[in-house]
Design an enzyme around this catalytic site. Structure first.
Site, PDB file in Angstrom:
ATOM      1  N   CYS A  85       0.885  -1.163   0.000  1.00 15.92           N
ATOM      2  CA  CYS A  85       0.000   0.000   0.000  1.00 15.92           C
ATOM      3  C   CYS A  85       0.920   1.208   0.000  1.00 15.92           C
ATOM      4  CB  CYS A  85      -0.899  -0.003   1.239  1.00 15.92           C
ATOM      5  SG  CYS A  85      -1.962   1.449   1.356  1.00 15.92           S
ATOM      6  N   CYS A 115      -0.120   3.492  -6.786  1.00 15.92           N
ATOM      7  CA  CYS A 115      -1.171   2.944  -5.916  1.00 15.92           C
ATOM      8  C   CYS A 115      -1.388   1.529  -6.428  1.00 15.92           C
ATOM      9  CB  CYS A 115      -2.453   3.763  -6.034  1.00 15.92           C
ATOM     10  SG  CYS A 115      -3.905   2.934  -5.334  1.00 15.92           S
TER      11      CYS A 115
END
Ligand code: DGL
Length: 272
Positions: free
Chosen positions: A75, A189
């Site tokens: 993440c 991302c």
């Protein structure tokens, strides 16, 4: 105590980390993977820093309890705050942002684009790390996308949802790619590599950098070096926990090509 047979942990705010699990499976087929997706709190990129730190600590605790031998912090948004919560992890942790910056340093890119969550964009961590690692890079253009991760999370495989993803991609990327003409684009991302085919269709010829590959490579190098690679010859297991919707996670895993899942199980979310 972890050993060769212990799992490798992968965590993300949602299904984005499946893009990292795919690469880990490709490069390390014998490893057992333990995935945690915090579906109850996605999108992380729109939370404030203290909340992201608290949520990250909650997931780290889960991984500690399961005695993972290494952790893929899949993440980017959590990677931005790792220096505030790394004490919650006792095993080596490989993070997406460092991997992305390392991947750029292998290229000859003068003008680098990065798309990410708003939090990652505002942190400026990518420009800092890329410029520190890549002397040939003169400029890093960064774009924060408030909606893209959420759209990808819930719309894979739905034609009308994917049309929204395309529209969102164009809104966020047209300027960077068509006007500013970046030499490459970092998918900052982990949800975005799951729609890489759509980005390629919209911007043919634009080199895309997926930090997942670099993360898996760094993990493999570590496990080989430390004698911690799982010696089993049969394919490793993938076990998924989510604070979100179990059925949705099982479906999404299949949609992104993660077959042979051991189980998908619910885990109670942290109460905010
Ligand atoms: N997939 C996550 C990342 O790489 C975050 C998406 C979100 O929850 O906003 O940053």
């Amino acid at each position: 105590m972890s050993d060769q047979h212990s799992p490798v942990g992968i965590l993300d705010s949602g299904i984005g980390g499946f893009s990292v699990a795919r690469q880990a499976r490709r490069l390390l087929p014998g490893e057992n993977l333990l995935y945690f997706g915090d579906g109850a709190h996605i999108p992380y990129g729109n939370h404030d820093q203290d909340t992201i730190v608290a949520l990250a600590r909650y997931m780290f605790r889960f991984m500690e309890e399961h005695e993972v031998k290494a952790l893929l912090v899949a993440c980017n948004t959590i990677s931005c705050v790792l220096d505030r919560c790394a004490d919650g992890v006792s095993c080596p942790a490989f993070n997406a942002v460092q991997a992305g910056a390392d991947a750029v340093s292998r290229l000859e890119a003068g003008k680098v684009g990065v798309i990410s969550t708003v939090f990652t964009h505002n942190s400026r961590i990518y420009p800092q790390k890329i410029l520190a690692r890549s002397p040939r890079t003169a400029v890093v253009l960064s774009c924060g996308c408030p909606d893209l991760a959420r759209l990808v999370e819930h719309n894979l495989g739905r034609p009308e949802g994917m049309a929204q993803v395309d529209e969102n991609l164009r809104r966020e990327l047209d300027r960077m790619v068509l006007e500013d003409k970046v030499d490459c684009c970092v998918l900052g991302c982990t949800h975005y590599p799951l729609v890489a085919d759509r980005i390629r269709r919209l911007y043919p010829g634009l080199p895309l950098i997926d930090p997942a590959e670099e993360m898996a490579r760094a993990l493999k190098a570590y496990l080989d070096r430390e004698g911690l690679a799982n010696p089993q010859t049969s394919p490793g297991k993938l076990t998924v926990y989510t604070t979100g919707d179990v059925a949705e996670y099982a479906l999404r895993a299949q949609q992104v090509g993660l077959e042979r899942i051991n189980k998908v199980e619910y885990y109670p979310p942290m109460i905010l």
